[in-house]
Design an enzyme around this catalytic site. Structure first.
Site, PDB file in Angstrom:
ATOM      1  N   GLU A  58      -0.720  30.373  50.759  1.00  0.00           N
ATOM      2  CA  GLU A  58      -1.578  30.725  51.897  1.00  0.00           C
ATOM      3  C   GLU A  58      -2.942  30.065  51.795  1.00  0.00           C
ATOM      4  OE1 GLU A  58      -0.537  34.965  51.238  1.00  0.00           O
ATOM      5  OE2 GLU A  58      -0.446  35.031  53.409  1.00  0.00           O
TER       6      GLU A  58
ATOM      7  N   GLU B  41       6.606  37.455  49.394  1.00  0.00           N
ATOM      8  CA  GLU B  41       6.047  38.804  49.453  1.00  0.00           C
ATOM      9  C   GLU B  41       7.058  39.875  49.860  1.00  0.00           C
ATOM     10  OE1 GLU B  41       4.575  36.086  50.371  1.00  0.00           O
ATOM     11  OE2 GLU B  41       2.416  36.148  50.035  1.00  0.00           O
TER      12      GLU B  41
HETATM   13  C1  LIG Z   1      -1.860  37.841  49.206  1.00  0.00           C
HETATM   14  C2  LIG Z   1      -0.482  38.194  49.576  1.00  0.00           C
HETATM   15  O1  LIG Z   1       0.186  37.219  50.278  1.00  0.00           O
HETATM   16  C3  LIG Z   1       0.279  38.799  48.448  1.00  0.00           C
HETATM   17  C4  LIG Z   1       0.776  37.955  47.328  1.00  0.00           C
HETATM   18  O2  LIG Z   1       0.441  36.831  47.035  1.00  0.00           O
HETATM   19  S1  LIG Z   1       1.902  38.849  46.393  1.00  0.00           S
HETATM   20  C5  LIG Z   1       2.336  37.799  45.062  1.00  0.00           C
HETATM   21  C6  LIG Z   1       3.214  36.703  45.548  1.00  0.00           C
HETATM   22  N1  LIG Z   1       3.650  35.902  44.431  1.00  0.00           N
HETATM   23  C7  LIG Z   1       4.834  36.096  43.860  1.00  0.00           C
HETATM   24  O3  LIG Z   1       5.611  36.940  44.274  1.00  0.00           O
HETATM   25  C8  LIG Z   1       5.170  35.240  42.676  1.00  0.00           C
HETATM   26  C9  LIG Z   1       5.766  36.089  41.590  1.00  0.00           C
HETATM   27  N2  LIG Z   1       6.005  35.302  40.395  1.00  0.00           N
HETATM   28  C10 LIG Z   1       7.065  34.473  40.318  1.00  0.00           C
HETATM   29  O4  LIG Z   1       7.839  34.267  41.224  1.00  0.00           O
HETATM   30  C11 LIG Z   1       7.241  33.802  38.982  1.00  0.00           C
HETATM   31  O5  LIG Z   1       6.529  34.552  38.027  1.00  0.00           O
HETATM   32  C12 LIG Z   1       6.713  32.345  38.960  1.00  0.00           C
HETATM   33  C13 LIG Z   1       7.633  31.473  39.803  1.00  0.00           C
HETATM   34  C14 LIG Z   1       5.296  32.303  39.447  1.00  0.00           C
HETATM   35  C15 LIG Z   1       6.772  31.858  37.501  1.00  0.00           C
HETATM   36  O6  LIG Z   1       8.078  32.046  37.035  1.00  0.00           O
HETATM   37  P1  LIG Z   1       8.404  31.839  35.484  1.00  0.00           P
HETATM   38  O7  LIG Z   1       7.824  30.573  35.019  1.00  0.00           O
HETATM   39  O8  LIG Z   1       9.849  32.146  35.328  1.00  0.00           O
HETATM   40  O9  LIG Z   1       7.585  32.969  34.743  1.00  0.00           O
HETATM   41  P2  LIG Z   1       7.761  34.547  34.838  1.00  0.00           P
HETATM   42  O10 LIG Z   1       8.269  34.971  36.164  1.00  0.00           O
HETATM   43  O11 LIG Z   1       8.443  35.025  33.608  1.00  0.00           O
HETATM   44  O12 LIG Z   1       6.233  35.013  34.778  1.00  0.00           O
HETATM   45  C16 LIG Z   1       5.487  34.627  33.618  1.00  0.00           C
HETATM   46  C17 LIG Z   1       4.423  35.661  33.482  1.00  0.00           C
HETATM   47  O13 LIG Z   1       3.520  35.588  34.611  1.00  0.00           O
HETATM   48  C18 LIG Z   1       3.460  36.861  35.225  1.00  0.00           C
HETATM   49  N3  LIG Z   1       3.286  36.690  36.668  1.00  0.00           N
HETATM   50  C19 LIG Z   1       4.091  36.026  37.495  1.00  0.00           C
HETATM   51  N4  LIG Z   1       3.625  36.099  38.752  1.00  0.00           N
HETATM   52  C20 LIG Z   1       2.489  36.836  38.707  1.00  0.00           C
HETATM   53  C21 LIG Z   1       1.537  37.276  39.679  1.00  0.00           C
HETATM   54  N5  LIG Z   1       1.648  36.972  40.976  1.00  0.00           N
HETATM   55  N6  LIG Z   1       0.517  38.041  39.236  1.00  0.00           N
HETATM   56  C22 LIG Z   1       0.384  38.343  37.926  1.00  0.00           C
HETATM   57  N7  LIG Z   1       1.250  37.966  36.943  1.00  0.00           N
HETATM   58  C23 LIG Z   1       2.274  37.220  37.355  1.00  0.00           C
HETATM   59  C24 LIG Z   1       4.766  37.534  34.913  1.00  0.00           C
HETATM   60  O14 LIG Z   1       4.646  38.915  35.056  1.00  0.00           O
HETATM   61  C25 LIG Z   1       4.972  37.083  33.489  1.00  0.00           C
HETATM   62  O15 LIG Z   1       4.121  37.842  32.679  1.00  0.00           O
HETATM   63  P3  LIG Z   1       4.570  38.210  31.185  1.00  0.00           P
HETATM   64  O16 LIG Z   1       3.482  39.078  30.681  1.00  0.00           O
HETATM   65  O17 LIG Z   1       4.698  36.882  30.506  1.00  0.00           O
HETATM   66  O18 LIG Z   1       5.877  38.928  31.313  1.00  0.00           O
END
Ligand SMILES: C[C@@H](O)CC(=O)SCCNC(=O)CCNC(=O)[C@H](O)C(C)(C)COP(=O)(O)OP(=O)(O)OC[C@H]1O[C@@H](n2cnc3c(N)ncnc32)[C@H](O)[C@@H]1OP(=O)(O)O
Length: 710
Positions: free
Chosen positions: A116, A136
């Site tokens: 976004e 989302e």
């Molecule tokens: C403003 C509005 O539009 C609302 C939003 O933006 S809501 C958030 C939208 N974003 C998502 O849904 C993305 C969610 N994350 C993912 O899809 C994946 O994590 C990734 C593709 C970004 C990365 O994937 P990968 O490399 O497989 O790694 P993991 O999924 O295992 O994640 C690694 C660690 O990062 C943490 N994490 C992932 N996304 C977020 C986030 N949005 N906020 C905070 N932390 C995030 C995840 O929990 C893992 O943490 P850990 O402690 O290592 O377990």
């Protein structure tokens, strides 16, 4: 220059301010990061040295969206005022309408709020194969920074609706074709090209695209409204409908009006139970591979590049498929050419399924199949890194296989069994390799189901556990590390789900009403239709296993046996509780009620022989509270590391509705005291099947939750 822990700004001699989001591991947008971004933009816009701005992400990634801890905090305090003003305050006022143009330099991924931000920029430059998406809805909300308005205006209404409803990402290449990405460059040239592009816009050599004002991609209003109308017929979940309504607002009243409505709806949805449940699943899923005392002591996973699968039946061929599709070399061992040929054909059919679903092309299918080698000779297993035994549930056969592979394979080779019922200690007892024996329990179909139980014994080495956790992640599976017991965590917790419906039927509750209540709750199939489809033989074997293991609380019903004796074998002969006719939906066969009544007479558990009177809510509770109760025993016995692992087991293993957060999260929303009180009353009325576990009793007595956060 405004620099902070999560945002960095460098102003170059070329007059371009490069603002970098720096918040490992995914450059998520925290509250402070959003405030820092606003400050950096204000500083850049006010600076006489700055002509244009490039927005980038650190460490090869752009931005993974709003930091989910922000949403977690809102859930914790129940206060939407804790949400940042990013949509208007940052994207509209600073990025999109700021006096100086911005260009997004995207690499790795731009997701949710990350994409976004990029769509608020005047242009988007990306490296190849970057992932772009607005996931989302997967978290129970809708985009909250203008995504519902800018995406349709950049890629068209139809593609935008597909992306939003599916939460699926597209690559930067597809984005370029659609008009979401303006150029694709190498990572080395990304910043330079973005800087140049920004200056060209600032100096009038390239157009300054304001996506919120774009209308050419939207097409005629009636066409867009028709696309939304058709989508409403397919997507009935409330927050999906809300997303479509917000898109429609913008199409009818203009992008900015849509942004305002989106902001309002986003804030309403953030506090919904669905958002709380889906966020819990997101975090719980990532917690399952964290094993205290195992994954946090510095052990590095060893590579597993070549795996033998012994047994090419339904599970073995599914496992082999899951392995080769993840680029792992497989030696598939069978006992004769006929079985081996059949196994290879099953793998080919599985791969063809991926091709049919557009997940694999024919060339890739050929290359994937080349990773599979069939053999009848154990000698071909001598250089594999792991053996996964997937033969029939025959103790002696498994023991002899393990005895053999211990002689043939290297001393480092990991020995795994896909068993779902036999103790791993028993399987390995003819070997002296107990430290490298464990269970890898996949769920059928193994190449499609995401869940895998990693079953550690008391002697499985920590290194092997670390190796296999990493291995399951390479397979893109969700691992749950469990201890040895009958049914491990998933089947053990859910065995009451196999018996509860029969118990209710024997109490005179209509079986088709039970199926309706359970499907209305969100399960894909009712329990009786599930029995029809999974096969009565499998059902009876499963029940027998648990009756043997837990006789004190098992309910034995003659119903399925009576069905078989009446010539009914479920889907197998198209006659079960339902009748199955090609090309039409299964139909309830009410003639089976007389068989149910026969079972009632035989079990004689209905008070006075009369059907009990229950509400739909009580049916749901009588079916799932015993599952919660057994899950409490699984937690109490330390079979799982944490309660939220059972939430993931329920969602991925039994398709328990993910928007509830999983069975334990759902139970905690109801309350341990209530669940205990209901089970206690049913225990007194209908027997030990409902006997509350000690764990539940203790938690209820103290008013404590059963699950707790992960
Ligand atoms: C403003 C509005 O539009 C609302 C939003 O933006 S809501 C958030 C939208 N974003 C998502 O849904 C993305 C969610 N994350 C993912 O899809 C994946 O994590 C990734 C593709 C970004 C990365 O994937 P990968 O490399 O497989 O790694 P993991 O999924 O295992 O994640 C690694 C660690 O990062 C943490 N994490 C992932 N996304 C977020 C986030 N949005 N906020 C905070 N932390 C995030 C995840 O929990 C893992 O943490 P850990 O402690 O290592 O377990």
């Amino acid at each position: 220059m405004a620099n902070s822990a999560s945002i960095n700004m460098e102003i170059g001699n070329d007059g371009v301010a490069v603002i970098t989001i720096l918040n490992p591991p995914v450059n998520a947008l925290t509250l402070s990061a959003i405030e820092e971004l606003k400050r950096c933009y204000e500083e850049a816009i006010d600076s006489d040295h700055v002509k244009a701005i490039v927005l980038s992400g650190a460490d090869g990634r752009f931005c993974g969206g709003l930091d989910i801890t922000v949403v977690e905090n809102v859930h914790k305090h129940g206060d939407i005022l804790l949400l940042p003003d990013a949509s208007i305050g940052l994207v509209v006022n600073k990025i999109e309408n700021g006096k100086k143009p911005s260009v997004a330099a995207i690499q790795g991924f731009a997701l949710g709020g990350g994409l976004e931000l990029a769509m608020g920029c005047s242009a988007r430059i990306a490296t190849a194969k970057s992932d772009l998406g607005l996931p989302e809805l997967r978290l129970g909300v809708i985009p909250g920074c203008g995504g519902t308005q800018r995406l349709p205006r950049l890629v068209g209404t139809s593609k935008a609706v597909d992306m939003l409803m599916s939460s699926k990402t597209i690559t930067s290449e597809e984005g370029k074709e659609l008009g979401l990405i303006d150029a694709i460059v190498s990572s080395e040239e990304l910043l330079a090209v973005a800087r140049c592009w920004a200056l060209n816009i600032a100096e009038g050599r390239q157009p300054n695209c304001n996506s919120l004002q774009k209308t050419d991609k939207l097409g005629p209003q009636d066409e867009s409204l028709e696309i939304l109308k058709s989508a409403r017929q397919r997507y009935t979940v409330p927050h999906y409908r809300a997303c479509l309504d917000v898109i429609e607002e913008g199409i009818i009243s203009g992008g900015y009006s849509g942004v305002l409505k989106e902001d309002k709806v986003f804030k309403e949805l953030v506090l919904s139970n669905t958002a709380k449940g889906l966020l819990h699943v997101f975090l719980a899923e990532r917690a399952t591979s964290k094993v205290p005392g195992v994954t946090d002591i510095g052990l590095k996973p060893r590579r597993i590049e070549k795996v033998a699968v012994v047994g090419g039946g339904l599970m073995g061929s599914g496992i082999a498929t899951a392995l080769i599709i993840s680029n792992i070399n497989v030696v598939l061992k069978e006992i004769n050419n006929e079985y081996l040929l059949k196994a290879v054909k099953s793998v080919e059919a599985n791969l063809q399924g991926f091709v049919t679903r557009g997940k694999l092309n024919q060339d890739k299918m050929k290359r994937t199949l080349s990773l599979l080698k069939g053999t009848l000779d154990y000698e071909d297993l001598k250089d594999v890194d792991m053996v996964i035994e997937a033969v029939n549930e025959n103790v002696s056969l498994k023991q002899s296989i393990f005895e053999y592979i211990e002689k043939i394979c290297t001393s480092e080779c990991i020995f795994a069994s896909n068993t779902s019922t036999i103790s791993l200690d028993v399987i390995g007892e003819r070997t002296s390799s107990q430290d490298r024996i464990l269970g890898i329990h996949l769920f059928s179909p193994a190449h499609l189901m995401p869940l895998v139980e990693i079953v550690r014994t008391e002697t499985t080495s920590l290194q092997v556990i670390v190796d296999v956790i990493k291995f399951t992640k390479i397979l893109k599976k969700v691992p749950i590390v469990v201890k040895n017991c009958t049914g491990f965590a998933v089947n053990r917790s859910f065995f009451p789900y196999m018996q509860g419906p029969d118990l209710l039927a024997n109490l005179g509750v209509n079986i088709f009403r039970i199926d309706r209540v359970i499907t209305e709750f969100g399960m894909r199939l009712g329990p009786f239709q599930l029995q029809d489809l999974s096969g009565y033989g499998i059902f009876l074997a499963g029940v027998k296993e648990f009756v043997t293991a837990f006789p004190d609380r098992a309910f034995q019903s003659p119903l399925v046996q009576l069905m078989v004796e009446n010539g009914r074998e479920g889907k197998k002969n198209d006659k079960g509780y339902y009748t199955y006719n090609k090309g039409s939906k299964p139909e309830a066969d009410h003639s089976v009620i007389q068989i149910v009544e026969e079972s009632m007479r035989l079990t004689n558990i209905a008070p006075g022989g009369k059907p009990i009177s229950v509400t739909d809510e009580e049916i749901l509770e009588m079916i799932f509270f015993p599952v919660v109760n057994e899950a409490c025993r699984v937690i109490e016995e330390g079979i799982v590391i944490r309660a939220s692992d059972i939430d993931i087991a329920s969602v991925h293993g039994f398709k328990f509705p993910s928007e509830t957060g999983g069975i334990m999260f759902w139970a905690d929303a109801i309350g341990s005291e209530y669940i205990y009180s209901k089970l206690k009353s049913w225990h007194e009325a209908y027997g030990d099947f409902f006997k509350p576990s000690i764990f539940l009793e203790q938690r209820a007595a103290k008013g404590l939750p059963l699950g707790g956060s992960c």
